[in-house]
Design an enzyme around this catalytic site. Structure first.
Site, PDB file in Angstrom:
ATOM      1  CG  HIS A 247     -49.021 -25.601  26.170  1.00  0.00           C
ATOM      2  ND1 HIS A 247     -48.004 -25.096  27.190  1.00  0.00           N
ATOM      3  CD2 HIS A 247     -49.233 -26.767  26.765  1.00  0.00           C
ATOM      4  CE1 HIS A 247     -47.864 -25.964  27.945  1.00  0.00           C
ATOM      5  NE2 HIS A 247     -48.735 -27.117  27.764  1.00  0.00           N
ATOM      6  CB  CYS A 285     -51.221 -26.353  30.597  1.00  0.00           C
ATOM      7  SG  CYS A 285     -49.955 -27.372  31.312  1.00  0.00           S
ATOM      8  CG  HIS A 312     -52.052 -29.959  28.673  1.00  0.00           C
ATOM      9  ND1 HIS A 312     -50.702 -29.658  28.310  1.00  0.00           N
ATOM     10  CD2 HIS A 312     -52.475 -30.630  27.787  1.00  0.00           C
ATOM     11  CE1 HIS A 312     -50.616 -29.890  26.928  1.00  0.00           C
ATOM     12  NE2 HIS A 312     -51.537 -30.291  26.586  1.00  0.00           N
ATOM     13  CG  ASP A 359     -49.480 -32.112  31.048  1.00  0.00           C
ATOM     14  OD1 ASP A 359     -48.876 -32.899  30.170  1.00  0.00           O
ATOM     15  OD2 ASP A 359     -49.129 -30.972  31.251  1.00  0.00           O
ATOM     16  CG  HIS A 360     -45.627 -33.251  32.672  1.00  0.00           C
ATOM     17  ND1 HIS A 360     -45.012 -32.434  32.748  1.00  0.00           N
ATOM     18  CD2 HIS A 360     -45.817 -33.440  31.166  1.00  0.00           C
ATOM     19  CE1 HIS A 360     -44.676 -31.846  31.713  1.00  0.00           C
ATOM     20  NE2 HIS A 360     -45.140 -32.371  30.713  1.00  0.00           N
ATOM     21  CE1 TYR A 376     -46.779 -35.819  27.967  1.00  0.00           C
ATOM     22  CE2 TYR A 376     -44.764 -34.935  28.110  1.00  0.00           C
ATOM     23  CZ  TYR A 376     -45.864 -34.727  28.077  1.00  0.00           C
ATOM     24  OH  TYR A 376     -46.465 -33.635  27.759  1.00  0.00           O
TER      25      TYR A 376
END
Ligand code: DNO
Length: 398
Positions: A247, A285, A312, A359-360, A376
């Site tokens: 990541h 990401c 992500h 993601d998020h 999340y």
């Protein structure tokens, strides 16, 4: 006759695998919620196991059973954390490598073969505020350079911190610090030191001590440790067909005097050139890389996309000072259309679909009244997944 829009629109082309991060049985977002959001794959980890300890086969099987009983599949492990002893190559590094190898072997026995990890020193992702109001009333995560400097200079009181910030930032930080209430100071400290849900936060003393250790390790030292780590797990990965995905640093620039080694295209190129074995891959990401003004995301994917085994997808909006907030998935500085186009093209070459997760997401609607894991909550990610799925199908064409 019933027509399946997805099959029809995707024209027999391969679709990405839609996944969702789930923090396990204590996650306020349930597996049933995930199914309603439309994801088929789960991204999770055994957060109850302390960092560095091996994951027992039974625990992995039990988690897998829970996921499969809900009609879902455990697609990616995020994360098997790399213990600090390995990152700093302390005296117990070899022992923790052995544990890591055991975990990977056990995961492979259970057929779970995509693993995400990071090599960020001490702190995982870092934000300074978790509830920045958006004009539409939703709330977003925020990284403010001034607040980070306030923490560095006046809360952590890191030796030499004043040399790592511009004179302009120092002046702004001083002014902001003077205006903060006691409660705001505590809140800032808590936010920056926050670990991931279910895991312990680090304390100020421990952070100071780690920063000293990393001062001696340095950027080159940290890189060496990463390659030693990869080399030490390579045979288990190859035998067990494990794909490791690193990541990127979040944010992708040095903070608090800590070294960063997975922040740019050059870093990623070096990663896959120096350790070219196929198990060594990337978690692409877009939010982490996107926070770096130097990073052109479509270009990065063009160069290293063949090694991306997990994505992500999220967006960020930067200001000229380098601060950024997490924007809607299709808004912000990352050109999500171009990124998605490249991922979709790469996916056509694969035997296995590339898994991605929204993601998020913003805290919004009903989630504003709930206690949710920062980034999340359910509804913001549901919106993100819906938008990304539509984008993918639109790109694939009818
Ligand atoms: C934040 C996440 C990170 C990520 C780890 C991977 O939301 O993307 O915490 O899981 O860095 O090891």
């Amino acid at each position: 006759m019933k027509v399946n829009l997805v099959d029809c629109m995707s024209n027999n082309k391969k679709l990405l695998e839609q996944t969702w991060r789930w923090y396990g049985p204590d996650d306020p977002v349930s597996l049933d919620d995930v199914k309603q959001a439309g994801a088929t794959g789960i991204v999770t980890a055994l957060h109850h196991i302390p960092h560095g300890a091996p994951w027992p086969l039974e625990d992995i099987l039990e988690r897998k059973r829970i996921i499969e009983d809900a009609g879902l599949r455990w697609t990616v492990v995020e994360s098997v954390p790399v213990h600090e002893e390995i990152k700093t190559w302390g005296p117990l590094a070899n022992q923790y490598i052995e544990n890591y190898r055991t975990t990977l072997g056990n995961l492979s026995k259970c057929g779970i073969t995509t693993v995400c990890y990071n090599f960020m020193p001490v702190l995982d992702w870092t934000r300074t505020r978790l509830d920045l109001p958006m004009p539409n009333g939703a709330r977003a995560l925020y990284y403010d350079k001034v607040d980070l400097a306030v923490f560095d200079l006046f809360i952590l009181c890191r030796a030499g911190a004043e040399f790592d910030h511009t004179p302009e930032l120092l002046a702004k930080a001083e002014q902001r610090w003077e205006g903060l209430s006691e409660e705001e100071k505590i809140d800032l400290e808590r936010t920056i030191l926050m670990g991931i849900p279910g895991e312990e936060n680090i304390g100020l003393e421990a952070l100071r001590a780690s920063i000293d250790v990393y001062k001696a390790v340095g950027k080159e030292g940290l890189k060496t440790h990463l390659f030693k780590f990869l080399d030490a797990i390579a045979d288990v990965c190859e035998e067990g067909e494990i794909k490791m995905t690193v990541h990127p640093d979040d944010p992708p620039f040095p903070i608090l005097g800590l070294p960063r080694i997975i922040s740019t295209l050059e870093d990623l190129q070096e990663l896959i050139t120096k350790e070219p074995r196929v198990f060594n891959g990337i978690c692409f990401c877009t939010g982490s890389l996107g926070a770096g003004p130097q990073n052109d995301l479509p270009k990065i994917f063009e160069q290293v996309g063949h090694r991306v085994y997990f994505a992500h997808l999220r967006n960020v909006k930067r200001d000229e000072s380098g601060s950024f907030y997490e924007a809607d998935h299709l808004d912000g500085d990352v050109n999500m259309y171009r990124v998605m186009s490249s991922i979709v093209t790469e996916n056509q070459r694969r035997d296995q679909p590339i898994p991605f997760r929204p993601d998020h997401g913003h805290q919004m609607l009903d989630d504003l009244n709930k206690t949710t894991n920062p980034g999340y909550s359910a509804i913001g990610r549901l919106r993100g997944l819906a938008e990304l799925r539509g984008l993918e199908l639109g790109i694939l064409g009818a």
